[in-house]
Scaffold this motif. Structure first.
Motif, short mmCIF file in Angstrom:
data_model
loop_
_atom_site.label_atom_id
_atom_site.label_comp_id
_atom_site.label_asym_id
_atom_site.label_seq_id
_atom_site.Cartn_x
_atom_site.Cartn_y
_atom_site.Cartn_z
N THR A 2 0.56 -1.53 0.44
CA THR A 2 0.18 0.06 0.17
C THR A 2 0.97 0.89 0.09
O THR A 2 2.41 1.18 0.71
N ARG A 3 0.23 2.33 -0.55
CA ARG A 3 1.39 3.40 -0.45
C ARG A 3 1.34 4.18 0.83
O ARG A 3 2.16 4.24 1.01
N ARG A 4 0.73 3.92 2.05
CA ARG A 4 0.88 4.08 3.44
C ARG A 4 2.38 3.49 4.01
O ARG A 4 3.40 3.60 4.25
N THR A 5 2.59 2.21 3.45
CA THR A 5 3.48 1.19 3.77
C THR A 5 5.07 1.41 3.20
O THR A 5 5.94 1.88 3.77
N ARG A 6 4.33 1.95 1.29
CA ARG A 6 5.93 3.03 1.29
C ARG A 6 6.12 3.66 1.66
O ARG A 6 7.39 4.59 1.64
N ASP A 7 5.15 5.41 2.21
CA ASP A 7 5.41 6.40 2.33
C ASP A 7 5.83 5.97 3.45
O ASP A 7 7.43 6.68 4.04
N SER A 8 5.81 4.99 4.78
CA SER A 8 7.10 5.01 6.14
C SER A 8 7.57 4.56 5.68
O SER A 8 8.87 4.73 6.85
N ARG A 9 8.12 3.04 4.45
CA ARG A 9 9.16 3.04 4.71
C ARG A 9 10.60 4.12 4.04
O ARG A 9 11.80 4.14 4.75
N ARG A 10 9.47 4.80 3.57
CA ARG A 10 10.58 5.93 2.18
C ARG A 10 11.17 6.95 3.87
O ARG A 10 12.36 7.99 3.79
#
Length: 101
Positions: A2-10
């Motif tokens: 999900t987009r939220r997971t990618r944002d938190s990883r970034r």
């Protein structure tokens, strides 16, 4: 993913990069300060090494002073006063010579 997971990883990766950069800067600062510290103490170290060369002689002289002071305690006080006065006289003479130059 999900987009939220990618944002938190970034965000975590960016934070990690910031922390690594901060640690590197702190290491550089510590190296610079350690160099300054060593340079400031260099003259003290040289003086201490000079005294360490005469360590045995200083032990013998100290022992002789202790034996002499045990036999005649007032003579040690008189000697200390004379040494202090001589040291002050030498210091004043050195300052006077500097002014005359």
């Amino acid at each position: 993913m999900t987009r939220r997971t990618r944002d938190s990883r970034r965000a975590r990766a960016e934070r990690k990069a910031e922390l690594i950069a901060m640690i590197e800067q702190q290491r550089i600062d510590m190296l610079v300060e350690a160099s300054r510290w060593q340079q400031a103490g260099r003259s003290l170290d040289k003086g201490w090494q000079r005294l360490a060369r005469y360590r045995g002689l200083l032990y013998v002289a100290g022992g002789a002073l202790l034996v002499g002071s045990a036999r005649r305690p007032h003579s040690l006080a008189r000697l200390a006063r004379r040494l202090a006065a001589g040291g002050l006289l030498l210091n004043r003479a050195r300052l006077l010579l500097r002014q005359l130059r």
